[in-house]
Design a protein around this motif. Structure first.
Motif, mmCIF file in Angstrom:
data_model
loop_
_atom_site.group_PDB
_atom_site.id
_atom_site.type_symbol
_atom_site.label_atom_id
_atom_site.label_comp_id
_atom_site.label_asym_id
_atom_site.label_seq_id
_atom_site.Cartn_x
_atom_site.Cartn_y
_atom_site.Cartn_z
ATOM 1 N N LEU A 126 0.832 -1.192 0.000
ATOM 2 C CA LEU A 126 0.000 0.000 0.000
ATOM 3 C C LEU A 126 0.878 1.257 0.000
ATOM 4 N N PRO A 127 0.294 2.408 -0.317
ATOM 5 C CA PRO A 127 1.088 3.638 -0.407
ATOM 6 C C PRO A 127 1.830 4.018 0.879
ATOM 7 N N ASP A 128 1.339 3.567 2.037
ATOM 8 C CA ASP A 128 1.978 3.914 3.308
ATOM 9 C C ASP A 128 3.086 2.937 3.698
ATOM 10 N N GLY A 129 3.330 1.928 2.862
ATOM 11 C CA GLY A 129 4.341 0.926 3.165
ATOM 12 C C GLY A 129 3.787 -0.326 3.815
ATOM 13 N N SER A 130 2.517 -0.319 4.188
ATOM 14 C CA SER A 130 1.890 -1.528 4.714
ATOM 15 C C SER A 130 1.816 -2.582 3.614
ATOM 16 N N PHE A 161 -2.816 -8.757 6.767
ATOM 17 C CA PHE A 161 -2.321 -7.386 6.778
ATOM 18 C C PHE A 161 -1.108 -7.257 7.687
ATOM 19 N N GLN A 162 -0.083 -6.586 7.193
ATOM 20 C CA GLN A 162 1.052 -6.166 8.006
ATOM 21 C C GLN A 162 1.092 -4.647 7.916
ATOM 22 N N SER A 169 -2.253 8.352 12.162
ATOM 23 C CA SER A 169 -3.158 7.976 11.069
ATOM 24 C C SER A 169 -3.607 6.531 11.238
ATOM 25 N N PRO A 170 -4.747 6.311 11.914
ATOM 26 C CA PRO A 170 -5.246 4.948 12.108
ATOM 27 C C PRO A 170 -5.518 4.255 10.776
ATOM 28 N N PHE A 171 -5.367 2.947 10.791
ATOM 29 C CA PHE A 171 -5.608 2.111 9.606
ATOM 30 C C PHE A 171 -6.920 1.365 9.845
ATOM 31 N N THR A 172 -7.896 1.557 8.953
ATOM 32 C CA THR A 172 -9.228 0.975 9.134
ATOM 33 C C THR A 172 -9.594 0.091 7.954
ATOM 34 N N LYS A 181 -9.781 -1.622 13.258
ATOM 35 C CA LYS A 181 -8.951 -0.419 13.322
ATOM 36 C C LYS A 181 -7.657 -0.735 14.065
ATOM 37 N N VAL A 182 -6.530 -0.297 13.487
ATOM 38 C CA VAL A 182 -5.222 -0.547 14.093
ATOM 39 C C VAL A 182 -4.325 0.658 13.864
ATOM 40 N N LEU A 183 -3.203 0.671 14.589
ATOM 41 C CA LEU A 183 -2.153 1.665 14.345
ATOM 42 C C LEU A 183 -0.978 1.024 13.631
ATOM 43 N N GLY A 184 -0.606 -0.165 14.076
ATOM 44 C CA GLY A 184 0.466 -0.921 13.445
ATOM 45 C C GLY A 184 0.495 -2.315 14.025
ATOM 46 N N THR A 185 0.226 -3.328 13.205
ATOM 47 C CA THR A 185 0.091 -4.699 13.700
ATOM 48 C C THR A 185 -0.013 -5.652 12.515
ATOM 49 N N SER A 186 -0.107 -6.956 12.787
ATOM 50 C CA SER A 186 -0.324 -7.941 11.720
ATOM 51 C C SER A 186 -1.461 -8.867 12.125
ATOM 52 N N PHE A 187 -2.309 -9.180 11.166
ATOM 53 C CA PHE A 187 -3.514 -9.956 11.474
ATOM 54 C C PHE A 187 -4.123 -10.489 10.182
ATOM 55 N N ASN A 188 -4.962 -11.506 10.333
ATOM 56 C CA ASN A 188 -5.641 -12.124 9.192
ATOM 57 C C ASN A 188 -7.144 -11.878 9.315
ATOM 58 N N ILE A 189 -7.766 -11.555 8.182
ATOM 59 C CA ILE A 189 -9.221 -11.413 8.133
ATOM 60 C C ILE A 189 -9.759 -12.372 7.084
#
Length: 321
Positions: A126-130, A161-162, A169-172, A181-189
């Motif tokens: 993604l554009p933010d590096g995620s 998601f990583q 800037s929260p990530f939703t 909603k996260v700030l910085g983390t890794s998880f599966n949906i």
């Protein structure tokens, strides 16, 4: 009954249509039939599909005449070499088409949608590096305001998601009736017909119904939450599934796992149907084994030796490209 592709040579035009989502049913069946002809064809198709996505995302911002680019590259191909190995040449020719056709799908609201077919697991930055790994038959959509005031995407299907940390800037992620909603983390949906599951690998994740952020659940590494679309309830539990991102890593760990459940997961990941002897009672069987990006032949061999039976596989007839 499917028509056999006797000359065993892939039709580039049809392959490009399939990978860009523009193929009709007959063209989809052509590619499926070609893949099913031999294990080599299946491996080469996977190489093509994965190679297509290696081109940098910066290509999206360029003004490209897709038809001219495709024709120019294709005209330079040595047909005799194509018979021996065509994966990299095809990737060079079709990457432009695929990037434009799949990665640059804009609607009137300037939303970019990244999609995968059922043959491709795609990693996307993604554009933010995620970084997002998108499972087969899934998609994420990104608003053109992403990374300006808020980082927001929507998901259909499954993705890992990583998220790059940014406290300002929260990530939703929007998934139907719920938000993550996260700030910085890794998880599966993982979104299915009646249920959405969020499994946290690291960091802290906030999950809530779209219409009620005040009633949020907070998850940390090892936590999992289910949202039932029928009852509209969220249920938080401890994750007991060692293989929740096996679709991404192809790393499988079974400990006294019911054999039928293990086989079901293997079939989904490798796009095959595993064939057991008719007289073998798999209902009572359990398996303990670890596979680290093993090929399907090795996995079948382990199952064969574990239960002293003959195990084989065929390319999945359930596949719809």
């Amino acid at each position: 009954m499917k028509t056999s592709n006797i000359n065993n040579e892939l039709d580039w035009d049809i392959a490009t249509k399939v990978l860009s989502g523009e193929a009709n049913k007959n063209e989809q069946l052509y590619i499926e039939d070609w893949i099913n002809q031999s294990p080599r064809n299946k491996v080469e198709w996977e190489q093509i599909a994965s190679g297509l996505f290696e081109t940098d995302k910066a290509m999206l911002t360029k003004q490209i005449n897709v038809d001219d680019a495709y024709t120019k590259v294709k005209s330079q191909i040595n047909k005799s070499k194509l018979k021996q190995r065509f994966a990299y040449v095809f990737a060079a020719a079709a990457a432009i088409i695929l990037l434009i056709g799949i990665f640059s799908v804009f609607n009137s609201n300037n939303i970019e949608t990244i999609e995968t077919s059922n043959l491709i697991v795609k990693q996307y930055q993604l554009p933010d590096g995620s970084v997002v790994d998108i499972n087969k038959n899934s998609s994420i959509s990104i608003d053109n305001t992403f990374n300006k005031n808020e980082r927001r995407v929507s998901l259909s299907g499954e993705a890992f998601f990583q998220v790059k940390r940014n406290a300002s800037s929260p990530f939703t992620i929007d998934i139907g009736d719920i938000k993550v909603k996260v700030l910085g983390t890794s998880f599966n949906i993982k979104e299915t017909k009646n249920q959405t599951a969020v499994t946290v690998a690291s960091g802290t994740v906030e999950v809530f119904k779209s219409n009620n952020e005040d009633d949020a659940y907070y998850l940390t590494a090892g936590d999992k939450i289910y949202y039932n679309r029928i009852s509209h309830k969220l249920v938080k539990v401890k994750n007991t599934d060692n293989n929740f991102i096996a679709w991404k890593t192809k790393k499988l760990k079974f400990k006294k796992e019911p054999l039928n459940d293990a086989i079901g997961l293997i079939e989904d990941i490798y796009d095959v149907e595993i064939v057991l002897p008719e007289n073998f009672n798999s209902e009572e069987a359990q398996i303990s084994a670890t596979f680290n990006q093993s090929n399907i032949d090795f996995i079948c061999d382990v199952i064969s030796k574990t239960f002293n039976i003959s195990v084989s596989f065929v390319s999945s007839s359930k596949t719809s490209i």
